[in-house]
Design a protein around this motif. Sequence first.
Motif, PDB file in Angstrom:
ATOM      1  N   TYR A 126      36.218  43.234  47.170  1.00 19.14           N
ATOM      2  CA  TYR A 126      36.425  41.843  46.748  1.00 19.14           C
ATOM      3  C   TYR A 126      35.531  40.939  47.586  1.00 19.14           C
ATOM      4  O   TYR A 126      35.243  41.223  48.744  1.00 19.14           O
ATOM      5  N   ARG A 173      41.730  36.561  49.518  1.00 23.01           N
ATOM      6  CA  ARG A 173      41.763  36.820  48.078  1.00 23.01           C
ATOM      7  C   ARG A 173      42.394  35.659  47.326  1.00 23.01           C
ATOM      8  O   ARG A 173      43.429  35.147  47.723  1.00 23.01           O
ATOM      9  N   GLN A 175      41.681  37.129  42.100  1.00 16.87           N
ATOM     10  CA  GLN A 175      41.240  38.406  42.667  1.00 16.87           C
ATOM     11  C   GLN A 175      42.419  39.365  42.834  1.00 16.87           C
ATOM     12  O   GLN A 175      42.288  40.552  42.546  1.00 16.87           O
ATOM     13  N   VAL A 224      34.861  42.496  42.878  1.00 12.91           N
ATOM     14  CA  VAL A 224      35.751  41.507  42.268  1.00 12.91           C
ATOM     15  C   VAL A 224      35.401  40.127  42.833  1.00 12.91           C
ATOM     16  O   VAL A 224      35.530  39.875  44.027  1.00 12.91           O
TER      17      VAL A 224
END
Length: 171
Positions: free
Chosen positions: A96, A110, A114, A65
């Motif tokens: 991620y 994040r 995300q 991600v």
Amino acid sequence: MNQIEILKYLEEQKTTRTITDLIVHCTATKPGAKVNVDVIDGWHKERGFKKQPQSGRICGYHFVVLPDGTIETGRYLSEIGAHVSGQNSRSIGICYVGGLDANGKAADTRTPEQKEALIWLLSRLVVMFPDATIKGHRDYSPDLNGDGIIEPWEFVKECPCFNAAIEYSNI
């Protein structure tokens, strides 16, 4: 890939593997790092990971991600990942991009995009694999004191730099 493309991809993915774990990771990179599946392919090639016959990927994760929320595919779901030693045959790896602050310290970096993409993806994977639990890579650290709880001082890695089991417990 956008959400429609990921949905189509998931519909096409068939696996006879029994999946018990959806494991969230981070790339352990600072904000602004230009990382995607192709970059991770290179990292994992350097570590000796093998190219997969179906997907053609070396990346040990099944999904990556990006900061803008884009979801890229790595290994096919039918291919065993290479992301948590001893757990790969029964898990799906989701990573991620991020996990370090500007000073190189572990941090939940994040982006809102995300966070949204991870919830969206994990929600779909739980439907595909209803018996799977969601955990972070750090949750597979050894319980050094044998008390049944893996405490922060026992983490081999801090990845994914937040408590995935708690954060995604409602999925």
